[in-house]
Scaffold this active site. Structure first.
Site, mmCIF file in Angstrom:
data_model
loop_
_atom_site.group_PDB
_atom_site.id
_atom_site.type_symbol
_atom_site.label_atom_id
_atom_site.label_comp_id
_atom_site.label_asym_id
_atom_site.label_seq_id
_atom_site.Cartn_x
_atom_site.Cartn_y
_atom_site.Cartn_z
ATOM 1 N N GLU A 1 -12.607 -2.357 12.023
ATOM 2 C CA GLU A 1 -12.590 -1.549 10.803
ATOM 3 C C GLU A 1 -13.720 -1.912 9.852
ATOM 4 O O GLU A 1 -14.340 -1.032 9.253
ATOM 5 C CB GLU A 1 -11.231 -1.742 10.111
ATOM 6 C CG GLU A 1 -11.153 -1.052 8.774
ATOM 7 C CD GLU A 1 -9.795 -1.226 8.112
ATOM 8 O OE1 GLU A 1 -8.903 -1.854 8.697
ATOM 9 O OE2 GLU A 1 -9.642 -0.722 6.986
ATOM 10 N N GLU B 1 0.822 -1.209 0.000
ATOM 11 C CA GLU B 1 0.000 0.000 0.000
ATOM 12 C C GLU B 1 0.860 1.265 0.000
ATOM 13 O O GLU B 1 0.609 2.200 0.765
ATOM 14 C CB GLU B 1 -0.961 -0.004 1.199
ATOM 15 C CG GLU B 1 -1.932 -1.165 1.167
ATOM 16 C CD GLU B 1 -2.999 -1.137 2.241
ATOM 17 O OE1 GLU B 1 -2.703 -0.696 3.367
ATOM 18 O OE2 GLU B 1 -4.121 -1.568 1.949
ATOM 19 N N ASP C 1 -8.358 -9.088 4.164
ATOM 20 C CA ASP C 1 -8.067 -7.944 5.017
ATOM 21 C C ASP C 1 -9.104 -7.784 6.125
ATOM 22 O O ASP C 1 -9.906 -6.854 6.066
ATOM 23 C CB ASP C 1 -8.008 -6.678 4.153
ATOM 24 C CG ASP C 1 -7.533 -5.466 4.920
ATOM 25 O OD1 ASP C 1 -7.074 -5.634 6.056
ATOM 26 O OD2 ASP C 1 -7.617 -4.351 4.383
HETATM 27 C C1 BDP Z 1 -6.192 -2.112 6.027
HETATM 28 C C2 BDP Z 1 -6.472 -0.737 6.521
HETATM 29 C C3 BDP Z 1 -5.309 0.181 6.363
HETATM 30 C C4 BDP Z 1 -4.076 -0.452 6.944
HETATM 31 C C5 BDP Z 1 -3.850 -1.794 6.301
HETATM 32 C C6 BDP Z 1 -2.678 -2.567 6.904
HETATM 33 O O1 BDP Z 1 -7.584 -0.229 5.808
HETATM 34 O O2 BDP Z 1 -5.631 1.388 7.010
HETATM 35 O O3 BDP Z 1 -2.979 0.363 6.782
HETATM 36 O O4 BDP Z 1 -4.977 -2.613 6.471
HETATM 37 O O5 BDP Z 1 -2.944 -3.565 7.554
HETATM 38 O O6 BDP Z 1 -7.163 -2.951 6.581
HETATM 39 O O7 BDP Z 1 -1.541 -2.192 6.715
#
Ligand code: BDP
Length: 726
Positions: A403, A302, A375
């Site tokens: 989340e 990401e 996720d």
């Molecule tokens: C996702 C979240 C994000 C996190 C990412 C992670 O939306 O904010 O940075 O995981 O685990 O679920 O790095």
């Protein structure tokens, strides 16, 4: 005269009854499960009669940890007796500490041993180290808090199964918590190191009481400047405050820090200047914090920098940092990676990237794997990596903050999610850790202690390493946004301590300490908790759907989103609905993700006719008229799932109402409000989702389905600038 006295007596009895039936005091939730609310009835009488005395003569050498262990016990015992301890008597039960050393060489295990010697009743609290005695104090209070009688405390050796039991805070130094829904960060970086918020001690107590022993204080999307000297000084203050509670601090480290704060031109892990920079940084940290735990790293994920930016592998990146820490600490490297440009199924990418690296990670590297391959969705199958890296130390990452499950609205007790993954059998061998007989025997068939295990559960794979949970704490008075979210923090610690505990037992012990000891009320509360995650999955992601939530804030439905820049950010990528059918084909005819599991495991999910329906659309794409077990078409069943969730939520609201007399009014009202909001949200999820599915399949609503109040366009047009977590 007589009659007059009778009246006075009756009045006195009535007043006493009113006074004794102490009104439920309003509570704000700050005390968490450590309320130690006064015992009632016989349990109270028993404890007062025992008049327990906590002996002050502590094992030599006395450490701050032991002083805390003793004082917690004294305070807790007094609170359980209604605020004041019964005066010591010759026949008082004495509680004696025997706590080994404070050198950190024990396993934190302990034994509570009630015994009677020559008519003298005593409870020996023995541990191999001082932290073990602290854990023993909390355990004793936990038992008493549930109504166990003092001399009936189970004589059992207890010890943490997993060595690392960590919270990962996604807290930013500016006070904003990524995916945090309980206010601002609890860490006051601005006033540190001079000023330590007393809340930091209450936080450490809460963690220690459930065995949490590691804390990563900052977001995995890390800022490089948190490695600067001034932050090390701040971190040192926290480390010093938490050390007596058995908690080590860790930092999320930004891989490009040598460039951002070190002035180097590269962060290439094989560049000697980069190696030297990290080595010097580690030395600098250890000079201040000798028991610093290590670094947590999110790399090449990401948009975060990482070794792949220089053509190096995850293993090369992790091992370079591991060399800088040496024997002093651990690198925890996250396996949460996926690439936009990769056309294969997003759920397959971590496996593809990490499995070839099995065996290449240094001994002090741990690879941290999310429970599922996507996720933290409301429901996912376990991550296939757990069965595929036998030569790597793997750790489970769970998300305590909700989340994707309503955030700090409504209720979702997550222990069942974690229990599911821990109990999942990978169908593959795992390296054997002989220190953990309990986990080996309680998860799966009897095994020969000298043989490697042929088919390990996820718990067996991660037990020798640990478990991390993305924290749900914030500055809200009750710490977690809703009262029931405290249970997720609690359950996480308890499961990391002993992954064979059941979600139900954890729910009951939590509810007894947090709300009421009434056994029937506790049973009902725990039943509500146990059903709650399934209800959320049912109205947000029924039948194995996933990732249908709003973009950015991840709250509420948005299955119609199909045009985001990265394909795998779109709900459409996951549900793949069209006129014919819906679902993600992960069989050999589709993405092939199923083949990442051991054949025996894959077999249970391979056939849409026999698969557990909770995973149907995760693994299969089926027609809208596909017949589900029981005879309904998929479309009818989808509609029914939403309806059942609504019914379940309504029933729960009634159940909560019936508990009014057992819960203090302040917390009762707060929870009732959460529940009402959740029902409203569940209807919104159902209405918006059904409107969208109908716009795709053109089918009429199944018979008996509630009409959809608004148009699809109206649902799409809703926006929530006020939603947290944007
Ligand atoms: C996702 C979240 C994000 C996190 C990412 C992670 O939306 O904010 O940075 O995981 O685990 O679920 O790095």
């Amino acid at each position: 005269m007589m009659r007059g006295r009778g009246l006075v007596n009756r009045l006195a009895i009535a007043i006493a009854a009113i006074l004794l039936a102490a009104p439920l005091r309003a509570e704000d939730g700050y005390a968490l499960w450590l309320r130690h609310a006064p015992l009632e009835g016989e349990a109270l009488a028993d404890l007062r009669a025992a008049a327990p005395v906590v002996m002050g003569d502590l094992t030599d050498p006395v450490s701050p940890t032991l002083v805390i262990a003793r004082d917690e016990l004294r305070r807790g015992l007094a609170a359980l007796q209604g605020g004041e301890s019964a005066a010591p008597r010759p026949d008082s039960v004495t509680l004696v500490f025997r706590c080994g050393t404070d050198k950190g060489d024990g396993d934190n295990g302990f034994l509570l041993l009630p015994m009677t010697i020559e008519n003298h009743r005593t409870i020996q609290i023995s541990a191999s180290d001082h932290v073990g005695c602290l854990y023993a104090s909390y355990k004793l209070l936990r038992e008493l808090g549930q109504g166990t009688r003092l001399m009936a405390i189970p004589r059992r050796v207890d010890y943490p199964v997993m060595p690392l039991r960590m919270l990962n805070h996604w807290d930013n130094p500016d006070g904003h918590v990524e995916r945090g829904y309980a206010g601002r960060s609890i860490f006051d970086w601005w006033h540190l190191p001079e000023k330590l918020d007393p809340r930091m001690i209450d936080y450490a107590r809460a963690n220690a009481s459930i065995g949490i022993n590691g804390v990563v204080v900052n977001n995995v999307n890390a800022k490089a400047f948190m490695l600067e000297a001034r932050y090390i000084a701040k971190l040192k203050r926290l480390a010093d405050a938490w050390r007596p509670y058995g908690i080590r601090v860790f930092l999320s480290a930004r891989f490009s820090a040598p460039m951002e704060i070190g002035g180097l031109a590269t962060a290439d892990p094989l560049d000697p200047a980069v190696e030297a920079w990290w080595q010097a940084k580690a030395d600098e940290i250890y000079a201040s914090i000798p028991d610093f735990g290590g670094f947590l790293v999110k790399a090449n994920s990401e948009g975060q920098p990482g070794p792949q930016d220089y053509g190096r592998s995850h293993a090369e990146g992790a091992n370079m940092l591991a060399a800088a820490l040496g024997e002093r600490g651990t690198v925890i490297w996250r396996a949460f990676v996926y690439k936009a440009e990769d056309s294969i199924d997003r759920t397959m990418q971590a496996y593809a990237e990490f499995v070839p690296l099995d065996g290449q990670f240094a001994d002090n590297v741990i690879v941290q794997v999310k429970n599922g391959p996507l996720d933290f969705q409301p429901r996912e199958p376990f991550h296939p990596l757990f069965g595929a890296m036998p030569n790597t130390r793997l750790m489970l990452e769970a998300q305590i903050t909700r989340e994707y499950l309503g955030q700090a609205t409504g209720m979702a007790y997550l222990a069942p999610t974690w229990e599911e993954v821990l109990k999942a059998n990978t169908g593959r061998p795992a390296a054997r850790d002989r220190r953990e007989p309990r986990i080996w025997s309680s998860h799966g068939p009897e095994v020969d202690p000298n043989e490697p295990i042929a088919s390990a559960t996820v718990a067996q794979v991660v037990a020798p390493v640990g478990m991390a949970g993305v924290a749900n704490t914030g500055s809200d008075r009750n710490w977690t946004g809703t009262h029931f979210d405290q249970a997720n923090w609690y359950a996480f610690g308890r499961l990391a301590w002993n992954p064979s505990l059941s979600s139900e037992d954890i729910a009951r012990e939590w509810a007894a300490q947090t709300f009421t000891r009434d056994p029937e009320a506790t049973r009902r509360i725990s039943a509500m908790m146990l059903a709650s995650r399934d209800l959320v999955a049912q109205y947000t992601a029924p039948l194995g759907l996933a990732h249908l939530m709003g973009t950015g804030h991840h709250y509420g439905p948005a299955p119609w989103v199909c045009d985001l820049e990265r394909p795998e950010w779109n709900p459409c990528y996951y549900h793949r609905a069209d006129k014919e059918g819906i679902g993600f084909d992960r069989t050999e005819n589709g993405s092939g993700a199923l083949a990442q599991y051991a054949p025996g495991v894959a077999a249970q999910w391979a056939d849409p006719a026999t698969i557990d329906e909770d995973y149907l659309l995760w693994f299969h794409r089926v027609r809208w008229d596909h017949r589900i077990k029981g005879g309904d078409t998929l479309w009818e069943r989808l509609s029914a799932e939403y309806a059942w969730a609504e019914i379940g939520l309504q029933a729960r609201m009634q159940g909560w109402e019936a508990l009014r007399g057992h819960i203090d009014p302040e917390r009762h009202a707060a929870v009732a409000a959460d529940m009402a909001r959740e029902l409203k949200d569940a209807r919104w999820w159902r209405d918006a989702s059904m409107a969208y599915w109908q716009s795709i399949n053109g089918l009429p609503l199944p018979a008996g389905a509630r009409p959809i109040p608004e148009s699809l366009e109206a649902y799409k047009a809703r926006s929530f600038p006020e939603a947290p977590g944007q």
